[in-house]
Scaffold this motif. Structure first.
Motif, PDB file in Angstrom:
ATOM      1  N   ARG A 102       5.747  -3.316  -8.544  1.00  0.00           N
ATOM      2  CA  ARG A 102       4.908  -3.579  -9.719  1.00  0.00           C
ATOM      3  C   ARG A 102       4.638  -2.301 -10.520  1.00  0.00           C
ATOM      4  NH1 ARG A 102       0.134  -7.311  -7.062  1.00  0.00           N
ATOM      5  NH2 ARG A 102       1.250  -9.313  -7.047  1.00  0.00           N
ATOM      6  N   VAL A 103       4.601  -1.177  -9.815  1.00  0.00           N
ATOM      7  CA  VAL A 103       4.339   0.094 -10.496  1.00  0.00           C
ATOM      8  C   VAL A 103       5.566   1.003 -10.476  1.00  0.00           C
ATOM      9  CG1 VAL A 103       1.835   0.074 -10.283  1.00  0.00           C
ATOM     10  CG2 VAL A 103       3.208   0.952  -8.386  1.00  0.00           C
ATOM     11  N   GLY A 104       6.748   0.405 -10.252  1.00  0.00           N
ATOM     12  CA  GLY A 104       7.990   1.138 -10.445  1.00  0.00           C
ATOM     13  C   GLY A 104       8.541   1.858  -9.238  1.00  0.00           C
ATOM     14  N   TYR A 105       7.935   1.695  -8.072  1.00  0.00           N
ATOM     15  CA  TYR A 105       8.459   2.335  -6.857  1.00  0.00           C
ATOM     16  C   TYR A 105       9.468   1.375  -6.224  1.00  0.00           C
ATOM     17  CZ  TYR A 105       4.998   5.956  -7.468  1.00  0.00           C
ATOM     18  OH  TYR A 105       4.264   7.004  -7.995  1.00  0.00           O
ATOM     19  N   ASP A 106      10.716   1.523  -6.660  1.00  0.00           N
ATOM     20  CA  ASP A 106      11.766   0.559  -6.338  1.00  0.00           C
ATOM     21  C   ASP A 106      12.695   1.003  -5.216  1.00  0.00           C
ATOM     22  OD1 ASP A 106      10.764  -0.992  -8.353  1.00  0.00           O
ATOM     23  OD2 ASP A 106      12.371  -0.577  -9.783  1.00  0.00           O
ATOM     24  N   ASN A 107      12.393   2.132  -4.590  1.00  0.00           N
ATOM     25  CA  ASN A 107      13.331   2.692  -3.622  1.00  0.00           C
ATOM     26  C   ASN A 107      12.852   2.592  -2.179  1.00  0.00           C
ATOM     27  OD1 ASN A 107      15.495   3.613  -5.395  1.00  0.00           O
ATOM     28  ND2 ASN A 107      13.953   4.989  -6.227  1.00  0.00           N
ATOM     29  N   THR A 108      12.250   1.467  -1.844  1.00  0.00           N
ATOM     30  CA  THR A 108      11.973   1.183  -0.439  1.00  0.00           C
ATOM     31  C   THR A 108      13.306   0.900   0.252  1.00  0.00           C
ATOM     32  OG1 THR A 108       9.798   0.259  -0.951  1.00  0.00           O
ATOM     33  CG2 THR A 108      10.756  -0.317   1.187  1.00  0.00           C
ATOM     34  N   VAL A 109      13.561   1.577   1.361  1.00  0.00           N
ATOM     35  CA  VAL A 109      14.873   1.461   2.022  1.00  0.00           C
ATOM     36  C   VAL A 109      14.814   0.680   3.329  1.00  0.00           C
ATOM     37  CG1 VAL A 109      15.792   3.529   0.936  1.00  0.00           C
ATOM     38  CG2 VAL A 109      14.592   3.734   3.128  1.00  0.00           C
ATOM     39  N   GLY A 110      13.625   0.219   3.723  1.00  0.00           N
ATOM     40  CA  GLY A 110      13.519  -0.582   4.936  1.00  0.00           C
ATOM     41  C   GLY A 110      12.132  -0.509   5.534  1.00  0.00           C
ATOM     42  N   PHE A 111      11.952  -1.207   6.661  1.00  0.00           N
ATOM     43  CA  PHE A 111      10.643  -1.235   7.310  1.00  0.00           C
ATOM     44  C   PHE A 111      10.811  -1.189   8.822  1.00  0.00           C
ATOM     45  CE2 PHE A 111      11.971  -5.639   7.031  1.00  0.00           C
ATOM     46  CZ  PHE A 111      11.561  -6.206   8.225  1.00  0.00           C
ATOM     47  N   LEU A 112       9.745  -0.826   9.507  1.00  0.00           N
ATOM     48  CA  LEU A 112       9.740  -0.741  10.961  1.00  0.00           C
ATOM     49  C   LEU A 112       9.555  -2.136  11.548  1.00  0.00           C
ATOM     50  CD1 LEU A 112       9.702   0.947  13.562  1.00  0.00           C
ATOM     51  CD2 LEU A 112       7.232   1.249  13.239  1.00  0.00           C
ATOM     52  N   LYS A 113      10.592  -2.652  12.165  1.00  0.00           N
ATOM     53  CA  LYS A 113      10.529  -3.986  12.767  1.00  0.00           C
ATOM     54  C   LYS A 113       9.531  -3.975  13.929  1.00  0.00           C
ATOM     55  CE  LYS A 113      13.434  -7.644  14.717  1.00  0.00           C
ATOM     56  NZ  LYS A 113      14.809  -8.018  15.136  1.00  0.00           N
ATOM     57  N   GLY A 114       8.596  -4.916  13.886  1.00  0.00           N
ATOM     58  CA  GLY A 114       7.562  -4.969  14.922  1.00  0.00           C
ATOM     59  C   GLY A 114       6.379  -4.082  14.631  1.00  0.00           C
ATOM     60  N   GLY A 115       6.430  -3.340  13.511  1.00  0.00           N
ATOM     61  CA  GLY A 115       5.307  -2.504  13.101  1.00  0.00           C
ATOM     62  C   GLY A 115       5.003  -1.380  14.077  1.00  0.00           C
ATOM     63  N   PHE A 116       3.780  -0.841  13.959  1.00  0.00           N
ATOM     64  CA  PHE A 116       3.414   0.311  14.787  1.00  0.00           C
ATOM     65  C   PHE A 116       3.415  -0.041  16.273  1.00  0.00           C
ATOM     66  CE2 PHE A 116       0.361   3.034  16.986  1.00  0.00           C
ATOM     67  CZ  PHE A 116       0.949   4.271  16.737  1.00  0.00           C
ATOM     68  N   ASP A 117       3.133  -1.304  16.613  1.00  0.00           N
ATOM     69  CA  ASP A 117       3.153  -1.702  18.025  1.00  0.00           C
ATOM     70  C   ASP A 117       4.515  -1.419  18.649  1.00  0.00           C
ATOM     71  OD1 ASP A 117       0.557  -2.558  17.878  1.00  0.00           O
ATOM     72  OD2 ASP A 117       1.048  -4.683  17.660  1.00  0.00           O
TER      73      ASP A 117
END
Length: 471
Positions: A335-350
């Motif tokens: 929404r504010v132009g930060y379009d370069n997310t390349v992935g996420f941590l599966k299962g989160g911090f746990d």
């Protein structure tokens, strides 16, 4: 005439939807356009137009995706020069939406292409005005943003244009018209916007400081420019994206929703230099987080603080979120132009913790614990609220370093002695804590309830401090 306001509180943003006889129009849409398409489908309507009041600075509009997905015609006001197919309307031009009419009223001042749209119902009666950032409830748009894109457009020059637009194009309109602005309280696009998101023009003429009938242009310019704070750094970058175009949100989502195991996540972070952005709440982050990660909680003014604290809009980002919150985080970043997310941590911090990888913690205390600490040790207290909040009331002896200025004032955070960090309620101070941890600070404590907790203690407070004592 039915006008549907689609309000997004975390951005203090209002889009608008109208429909008549199977024809619909959307005004100032957000980046994710499916909700507008779904709304039109519910009415069995086709979105014919997407009207833009101006080239927005505080968010990336969804006009291009609506054009692509719904076949909508993009309409800007006079003088707009987008780098893609769109209609640049003429002043007083009328567009038909079923039995409704939309009249273009050019109102330069916030920006030169800023336009107000007069809504006319099926009986020919004037119903309301969609004002964009020209007129808010209780305020008007700041005139200092366009100069960050076009240097010749000084804030004084734009303020003069805005005065003329308000006096000559808006104020002569009927008092009965409903004002539909682009933003409400909490937006950085104005100084003193009301929490109300609509009003009548007649009432605004009575209570809005900028519409005083006896105000001269010189008085207007002086009053409008007084008290303006520096706009967030991402604003001009969003303007350019809205002018030049951008990548489809669908493509961004496909790329960004790549799940990584803890091992792969760590490898990608090391290989790409991606910023690890943890969007969990402050309390959970404090109990354990990936080293060098930054905390900006999704349950808060997430997009604005991302824009304030991550200077490079093209920065690659790796996400740590709660389960099933990845898409929300990606959308709100875009929404504010930060379009370069390349992935996420599966299962989160746990998953990270269960993998046995190193993690850090940060100390938090409540107000009563700080009260005891204050009586015994008189610790250094650093308040990261805005200066206006600090000046209103603060703990005596506290140092004010507003969060959005933290990178310019790191020298005020001691490394040789402990200190206490706080904001209003614990959200901003954890952002600050994560940045300080990343930069090597260790010996500090955060107040989880912020000044809200401190105000309930016997710690002495002051309602004013001479600015020279803040250094």
């Amino acid at each position: 005439m039915k006008v549907e306001q689609i309000y997004t509180g975390c951005l203090a943003h209002a889009a608008y939807y109208i429909e008549s006889k199977g024809v619909a129009a959307v005004f100032d849409p957000l980046r994710e356009v499916q909700p507008y398409i779904d709304r039109a489908n519910k009415d069995k309507a086709k979105i014919k137009y997407v009207f833009e009041t101006h080239f927005h600075a505080d968010f990336v509009s969804g006009h291009l995706d609506l054009q692509k997905k719904a076949g909508a015609e993009i309409v800007f006001g006079p003088s707009a020069k987008p780098a893609y197919e769109a209609t640049t309307a003429k002043d007083n031009q009328i567009f038909e939406v079923g039995d409704y009419k939309v009249k273009v009223i050019h109102t330069p001042g916030h920006t030169m292409e800023s336009t107000t749209y007069l809504l006319i119902d099926e009986k020919g009666n004037e119903h309301g005005i969609i004002t964009g950032d020209t007129l808010f409830i209780g305020d008007v748009g700041r005139p200092d943003l366009a100069q960050h894109v076009v240097a010749d457009l000084t804030e004084e020059k734009l303020a003069g244009y805005l005065f003329d637009s308000l006096r000559n194009r808006i104020m002569p309109l009927s008092d009965d018209l409903i004002v539909y602005p682009n933003h409400g309280s909490g937006s950085a696009c104005g100084k003193m916007m009301s929490k109300e998101t609509t009003d009548t023009l007649g009432h605004q003429k009575k209570v809005n400081y900028a519409l005083r009938p006896d105000m001269t242009k010189e008085e207007f310019i002086k009053e409008l420019l007084t008290g303006l704070t520096a706009p967030p750094g991402y604003f001009p970058k969003n303007v350019l994206m809205n002018i030049k175009g951008y990548e489809s949100l669908d493509k961004i989502m496909d790329r960004a929703t790549t799940p990584y195991s803890p091992e792969a996540f760590e490898a990608v972070a090391n290989e790409t230099g991606a910023l690890v952005l943890d969007t969990r709440n402050a309390e959970d982050f404090a109990k354990g987080f990936i080293p060098n990660s930054i905390n900006i909680g999704l349950k808060g003014s997430f997009a604005q603080w991302v824009g304030e604290m991550i200077p490079d809009i093209k920065q690659e980002i790796l996400l740590v979120t709660y389960e099933d919150k990845e898409k929300e985080a990606i959308t709100r970043l875009s929404r504010v132009g930060y379009d370069n997310t390349v992935g996420f941590l599966k299962g989160g911090f746990d998953a990270w913790e269960k993998s046995g990888k190193d993690f850090e913690v940060t100390n938090r205390i409540d107000g009563s614990e700080l009260e005891t600490l204050y009586k015994n040790k008189k610790p250094i207290i650093i308040d990261v609220r805005k200066k206006s909040e600090f000046d209103s009331e603060h703990a005596i002896g506290a140092i004010n370093v507003p969060l959005n200025e933290i990178n310019q004032h790191l020298a005020q955070f001691p490394k040789d002695k402990p200190f206490v960090l706080h904001c209003a309620g614990g959200y901003r101070s954890m952002i600050a804590a994560s940045i300080l941890k990343q930069r090597g600070w260790q010996d500090f404590t955060d107040v989880r309830g912020g000044f809200e907790d401190i105000s309930k203690t016997s710690i002495p407070k002051s309602e004013y401090v001479c600015p020279s004592t803040l250094l």
